[in-house]
Design a protein around this motif. Structure first.
Motif, mmCIF file in Angstrom:
data_model
loop_
_atom_site.group_PDB
_atom_site.id
_atom_site.type_symbol
_atom_site.label_atom_id
_atom_site.label_comp_id
_atom_site.label_asym_id
_atom_site.label_seq_id
_atom_site.Cartn_x
_atom_site.Cartn_y
_atom_site.Cartn_z
ATOM 1 N N LEU A 129 0.882 -1.157 0.000
ATOM 2 C CA LEU A 129 0.000 0.000 0.000
ATOM 3 C C LEU A 129 0.923 1.211 0.000
ATOM 4 C CD1 LEU A 129 -2.934 0.945 0.295
ATOM 5 C CD2 LEU A 129 -2.654 0.732 2.767
ATOM 6 N N MET A 130 0.711 2.167 -0.887
ATOM 7 C CA MET A 130 1.665 3.253 -1.066
ATOM 8 C C MET A 130 0.976 4.606 -1.216
ATOM 9 S SD MET A 130 2.980 5.442 -3.397
ATOM 10 C CE MET A 130 3.767 5.376 -4.926
ATOM 11 N N ARG A 131 1.656 5.628 -0.711
ATOM 12 C CA ARG A 131 1.195 7.003 -0.916
ATOM 13 C C ARG A 131 2.385 7.928 -0.840
ATOM 14 N NH1 ARG A 131 -3.396 10.866 1.460
ATOM 15 N NH2 ARG A 131 -2.825 12.565 0.093
ATOM 16 N N GLU A 132 2.382 8.938 -1.686
ATOM 17 C CA GLU A 132 3.398 9.986 -1.627
ATOM 18 C C GLU A 132 2.752 11.249 -1.084
ATOM 19 O OE1 GLU A 132 5.229 12.442 -5.040
ATOM 20 O OE2 GLU A 132 6.658 10.805 -4.635
ATOM 21 N N PHE A 133 3.409 11.860 -0.120
ATOM 22 C CA PHE A 133 2.969 13.126 0.460
ATOM 23 C C PHE A 133 3.950 14.202 0.032
ATOM 24 C CE2 PHE A 133 1.302 9.808 3.129
ATOM 25 C CZ PHE A 133 0.042 10.253 3.487
ATOM 26 N N ARG A 134 3.440 15.365 -0.305
ATOM 27 C CA ARG A 134 4.281 16.502 -0.712
ATOM 28 C C ARG A 134 4.142 17.621 0.315
ATOM 29 N NH1 ARG A 134 5.749 16.400 -6.382
ATOM 30 N NH2 ARG A 134 4.896 14.490 -7.271
ATOM 31 N N PHE A 135 5.212 18.339 0.504
ATOM 32 C CA PHE A 135 5.268 19.389 1.516
ATOM 33 C C PHE A 135 5.868 20.652 0.926
ATOM 34 C CE2 PHE A 135 5.379 15.254 3.444
ATOM 35 C CZ PHE A 135 4.428 15.359 4.440
ATOM 36 N N SER A 136 5.551 21.771 1.529
ATOM 37 C CA SER A 136 6.088 23.038 1.040
ATOM 38 C C SER A 136 7.529 23.247 1.482
ATOM 39 C CB SER A 136 5.208 24.207 1.494
ATOM 40 O OG SER A 136 5.128 24.230 2.901
ATOM 41 N N ARG A 137 7.919 22.569 2.552
ATOM 42 C CA ARG A 137 9.301 22.690 3.045
ATOM 43 C C ARG A 137 9.848 21.304 3.394
ATOM 44 N NH1 ARG A 137 10.413 25.761 7.843
ATOM 45 N NH2 ARG A 137 8.899 24.353 8.742
ATOM 46 N N TYR A 138 11.134 21.132 3.203
ATOM 47 C CA TYR A 138 11.794 19.863 3.512
ATOM 48 C C TYR A 138 11.561 19.464 4.965
ATOM 49 C CZ TYR A 138 15.584 16.543 4.366
ATOM 50 O OH TYR A 138 16.307 15.455 4.742
ATOM 51 N N LEU A 139 11.711 20.406 5.887
ATOM 52 C CA LEU A 139 11.561 20.076 7.301
ATOM 53 C C LEU A 139 10.133 19.674 7.671
ATOM 54 C CD1 LEU A 139 13.977 22.604 9.043
ATOM 55 C CD2 LEU A 139 14.302 20.152 8.631
ATOM 56 N N ASP A 140 9.151 20.139 6.919
ATOM 57 C CA ASP A 140 7.777 19.669 7.148
ATOM 58 C C ASP A 140 7.677 18.170 6.864
ATOM 59 O OD1 ASP A 140 6.956 22.241 7.801
ATOM 60 O OD2 ASP A 140 6.243 22.676 5.768
ATOM 61 N N GLY A 141 8.348 17.724 5.819
ATOM 62 C CA GLY A 141 8.362 16.301 5.499
ATOM 63 C C GLY A 141 9.075 15.485 6.571
ATOM 64 N N ILE A 142 10.157 16.019 7.097
ATOM 65 C CA ILE A 142 10.899 15.330 8.147
ATOM 66 C C ILE A 142 10.052 15.240 9.424
ATOM 67 C CG2 ILE A 142 12.952 15.426 9.623
ATOM 68 C CD1 ILE A 142 13.381 14.548 6.633
ATOM 69 N N GLU A 143 9.323 16.285 9.738
ATOM 70 C CA GLU A 143 8.429 16.246 10.911
ATOM 71 C C GLU A 143 7.318 15.220 10.690
ATOM 72 O OE1 GLU A 143 6.530 16.953 14.549
ATOM 73 O OE2 GLU A 143 8.592 17.207 13.864
ATOM 74 N N PHE A 144 6.815 15.132 9.478
ATOM 75 C CA PHE A 144 5.808 14.128 9.145
ATOM 76 C C PHE A 144 6.374 12.719 9.377
ATOM 77 C CE2 PHE A 144 4.140 11.300 5.771
ATOM 78 C CZ PHE A 144 2.819 11.245 6.159
ATOM 79 N N VAL A 160 7.601 12.751 0.810
ATOM 80 C CA VAL A 160 7.794 11.548 1.624
ATOM 81 C C VAL A 160 6.920 10.453 1.026
ATOM 82 C CG1 VAL A 160 7.478 10.469 3.887
ATOM 83 C CG2 VAL A 160 8.315 12.835 3.742
ATOM 84 N N THR A 161 7.518 9.306 0.771
ATOM 85 C CA THR A 161 6.784 8.149 0.278
ATOM 86 C C THR A 161 6.620 7.166 1.439
ATOM 87 O OG1 THR A 161 7.713 8.433 -1.934
ATOM 88 C CG2 THR A 161 6.739 6.283 -1.416
ATOM 89 N N VAL A 162 5.385 6.715 1.626
ATOM 90 C CA VAL A 162 5.073 5.727 2.659
ATOM 91 C C VAL A 162 4.669 4.447 1.948
ATOM 92 C CG1 VAL A 162 3.565 5.145 4.607
ATOM 93 C CG2 VAL A 162 4.259 7.530 4.231
ATOM 94 N N ARG A 163 5.293 3.342 2.349
ATOM 95 C CA ARG A 163 4.965 2.028 1.792
ATOM 96 C C ARG A 163 4.652 1.083 2.948
ATOM 97 N NH1 ARG A 163 5.864 0.990 -3.415
ATOM 98 N NH2 ARG A 163 6.867 2.600 -4.640
ATOM 99 N N LEU A 164 3.476 0.476 2.875
ATOM 100 C CA LEU A 164 3.007 -0.422 3.930
ATOM 101 C C LEU A 164 2.800 -1.826 3.381
ATOM 102 C CD1 LEU A 164 0.282 1.955 5.333
ATOM 103 C CD2 LEU A 164 2.340 1.258 6.543
ATOM 104 N N SER A 165 3.286 -2.795 4.124
ATOM 105 C CA SER A 165 3.071 -4.195 3.811
ATOM 106 C C SER A 165 3.318 -4.988 5.086
ATOM 107 C CB SER A 165 4.042 -4.656 2.719
ATOM 108 O OG SER A 165 3.821 -6.012 2.400
ATOM 109 N N GLU A 213 -2.642 18.871 6.336
ATOM 110 C CA GLU A 213 -2.471 20.276 5.970
ATOM 111 C C GLU A 213 -1.764 20.472 4.638
ATOM 112 O OE1 GLU A 213 -0.343 21.817 9.315
ATOM 113 O OE2 GLU A 213 -2.023 21.433 10.677
ATOM 114 N N ARG A 214 -0.909 19.514 4.246
ATOM 115 C CA ARG A 214 -0.066 19.758 3.088
ATOM 116 C C ARG A 214 -0.060 18.602 2.080
ATOM 117 N NH1 ARG A 214 2.653 21.277 7.628
ATOM 118 N NH2 ARG A 214 2.936 23.492 7.857
#
Length: 101
Positions: A28-43, A67-72, A98-99
């Protein structure tokens, strides 16, 4: 939480409730996009806390503003209810809602 493989019909049923998520192979996969690099790191940090609490650890790939999340469920050899439960919890992470795109 059950760790039995889900059939294609059950997977499609769950996907209908999780916008932006898709199946790639046995994940199961999803890519999340953020306005700032550090927002992705906090996620990533917040997702890691959820994953640790569930003792179910996704593959997290952090790139510049993505950030890409992969679940299995590796012990079951594919996607289970556990993966969808963690995906639903990830949807509640504030920086995701939010983002996300």
């Amino acid at each position: 939480m059950k760790r039995e493989l889900l059939n294609a019909e059950a997977i499609q049923h769950h996907l209908a409730t999780l916008p932006g998520w898709q199946v790639e192979g046995q994940e199961l996969m999803r890519e999340f996009r953020f306005s700032r690099y550090l927002d992705g790191i906090e996620f990533v940090r917040r997702v890691a806390l959820l994953a640790e609490a569930m003792n179910h650890h996704p593959d997290l790939i952090a790139r510049w503003r993505r950030v890409t999340v992969r679940l299995s469920t590796h012990s079951a050899g594919g996607i289970t209810e556990l993966d969808f439960e963690l995906a639903r919890q990830i949807q509640t992470v504030p920086s995701a809602s939010e983002r996300q795109t």
